[in-house]
Design a protein around this motif. Structure first.
Motif, PDB file in Angstrom:
ATOM      1  N   MET B 141       0.838  -1.210   0.000  1.00  0.00           N
ATOM      2  CA  MET B 141       0.000   0.000   0.000  1.00  0.00           C
ATOM      3  C   MET B 141       0.868   1.253   0.000  1.00  0.00           C
ATOM      4  N   VAL B 142       1.923   1.225   0.795  1.00  0.00           N
ATOM      5  CA  VAL B 142       2.832   2.375   0.818  1.00  0.00           C
ATOM      6  C   VAL B 142       3.484   2.576  -0.550  1.00  0.00           C
ATOM      7  N   ASP B 145       0.744   3.841  -3.075  1.00  0.00           N
ATOM      8  CA  ASP B 145       0.397   5.241  -2.786  1.00  0.00           C
ATOM      9  C   ASP B 145       1.527   6.176  -3.212  1.00  0.00           C
ATOM     10  N   THR B 146       2.744   5.726  -2.971  1.00  0.00           N
ATOM     11  CA  THR B 146       3.901   6.528  -3.361  1.00  0.00           C
ATOM     12  C   THR B 146       3.985   6.673  -4.875  1.00  0.00           C
ATOM     13  N   VAL B 148       1.544   6.633  -7.007  1.00  0.00           N
ATOM     14  CA  VAL B 148       0.501   7.560  -7.462  1.00  0.00           C
ATOM     15  C   VAL B 148       0.957   9.002  -7.255  1.00  0.00           C
ATOM     16  N   ARG B 149       1.458   9.284  -6.062  1.00  0.00           N
ATOM     17  CA  ARG B 149       1.892  10.652  -5.750  1.00  0.00           C
ATOM     18  C   ARG B 149       3.058  11.069  -6.631  1.00  0.00           C
ATOM     19  N   ALA B 178      -3.340   0.930  -5.645  1.00  0.00           N
ATOM     20  CA  ALA B 178      -3.386   1.462  -4.276  1.00  0.00           C
ATOM     21  C   ALA B 178      -4.767   1.241  -3.657  1.00  0.00           C
TER      22      ALA B 178
END
Lengths: 223, 238
Positions: B141-142, B145-146, B148-149, B178
């Motif tokens: 998940m980390v 998410d990373t 995507v950002r 994510a």
């Protein structure tokens, strides 16, 4: 190191600071600033999703000076967001959803309403009006999820198709911020339904005409 | 969450972060204008654009592509290690297989586009996070998410339209990943939310590289930072 974003600009649209974190993220995308504290997941999830009417800072800057092409794209996005927001509002009002589907509708509906309010605020007097909609039985228990998947997948392809055509950096940053959220919605709905949440390694864009044709084919828009 | 889960917020101060940030600094130019780039519309190797570097590709765009490649190397290696072990079953195993194949495809597309300008794959040490299902899920998940950002933060800095198109064909896929892993972890509950905010946050290269450095997952710096060739025009791939 970079300077922090101008807090006054955020305060103008977000006096309670509810959207500050997300806004700073958009700002950092625009000017290449470091906001390492943004690396926290979920800390603002309810607040940001429900902050109707507050808009990210990067998005407000272009007001009054947007190129015609960007205005057209924003109104197109607004039309799609109106459609999505109305769909979830009706589904929630109808009250047939339970469990995960109900939770999905609440969270995603709040996001779409936030997108509508943000786009309307940026467009001001140039914003198109909400279309009349007729979702027939698609907002009921049996068809809600399948319809949501179509709407969200289409939303992803629509934003992806427009992003390269956007001229204004702030509008592009916001389109990217919404694009990712629509993709999250689509994957979430698909996983609830037992479909593959991420069917392809590369997302395929749709141009404006293809999306509008697809929306028209649903019969959801009236007039 | 398990206390032993690695988080990118755990900053170490051994100098690796500063080094990565300094290298990222070369790309902190502001308000780059995206320029038209001939050749959109083709599908090459599954990537929905003509995405080989062409003459005139800016150094900034090459840096961004190598930055993306480094993140994709990281993700691909993470899932490869997880898939080769026996810690995952059910939904997590399906997730790791599907997403791992996507990350492999992203790596191949970016390498093909960059040709000889592509950075080499770093060596990784995932510190046991792939051999425990809960740590795998939290780490995935980390990482997603990373991703995507990172793509979201880089998109606005890309000059060439074809490269922007490539980036935004990957960006929403990372967002789907994510969301998917969050939904698996939530297991019917409300946390973590697959879509925690109405506007997804973005982050710049410096921030992301510092976070990646802090994980310690990259065990050699070789090829791990966007220190693309500093002279000459990148060769044209394919």
């Amino acid at each position: 190191m970079s300077n922090p974003p101008d807090p006054r600009a955020i305060d103008r649209v977000d006096p309670d600071g509810v959207l500050r974190e997300g806004a700073e993220a958009l700002q950092s995308a625009r000017v290449g600033q470091t906001r390492s504290q943004l690396f926290r997941r979920g800390g603002v999830l309810a607040g940001a999703g429900l902050a109707v009417g507050a808009i990210p800072i990067g998005f407000a800057i272009g007001q009054g000076g947007l190129p015609g092409g960007d205005i057209k794209i924003l109104n197109y996005a607004l039309t799609l967001e109106y459609l999505e927001a109305a769909f979830y509002a009706e589904a929630i009002k109808k009250g047939e959803l339970k469990g995960e589907e109900a939770m999905f509708a609440e969270v995603v509906g709040a996001h779409e309403t936030t997108h509508v309010e943000a786009l309307k605020k940026v467009l001001g007097g140039k914003a198109v009006k909400a279309p009349k909609v007729d979702f027939k039985d698609a907002t009921g228990k049996g068809k809600f999820l399948a319809t949501a998947i179509v709407l969200e997948d289409t939303g992803v392809s629509a934003y992806q198709g427009q992003a390269p055509l956007i001229e204004t950096t702030e509008v592009l940053a916001t389109a990217g911020a919404i694009l990712a959220v629509e993709a999250r919605h689509a994957a979430w709905a698909r996983d609830i339904a037992g479909d593959n949440p991420a069917p392809d390694a590369f997302e395929m864009p749709m141009d404006m005409q293809a999306v509008l044709d697809a929306v028209e084919a649903t019969g959801f828009l009236k007039g | 969450m398990n206390d032993r889960n690695p988080t990118f917020a755990e900053l170490d101060r051994d100098g690796a972060i500063e080094e990565a940030a300094a290298k990222a600094g070369i790309n902190r130019s502001q308000f780059l204008r995206r320029s038209a780039f001939a050749g959109g519309g083709l599908i090459i190797g599954g990537l929905p654009i003509a995405f080989s570097l062409a003459q005139g590709t800016s150094k900034g765009d090459v840096d961004i592509l190598n930055y993306a490649l480094t993140l994709e190397y990281l993700e691909a290696a993470f899932y490869k290690e997880a898939n080769s072990g026996s810690a995952l079953s059910g939904k997590l195993a399906t997730f790791a297989e599907v997403v791992g194949a996507h990350e492999d495809a992203h790596v191949e597309a970016l390498k093909k586009a960059l040709g000889s300008a592509a950075v080499a794959e770093p060596k990784f040490d995932f510190k046991g996070t792939t051999s425990d299902s809960k740590m795998f899920a939290a780490t995935a998940m980390v990482l997603e998410d990373t991703g995507v950002r990172a793509y979201q933060g880089a998109a606005g800095l890309i000059k060439a339209t074809a490269i922007l198109e490539a980036a935004i064909s990957i960006h929403p896929v990372e967002a789907r990943h994510a969301s998917w892993i969050a939904h698996i972890i939530a297991d019917g509950g409300s946390s973590p939310s697959p879509a925690p905010e109405a506007f997804n946050p973005a982050a710049d290269m410096e921030t992301i590289l510092a976070e990646v450095a802090a994980t310690g997952f990259i065990s050699t710096e070789s090829g791990a930072t966007p220190s693309s060739p500093s002279s000459g025009t990148p060769s044209v791939a394919g």
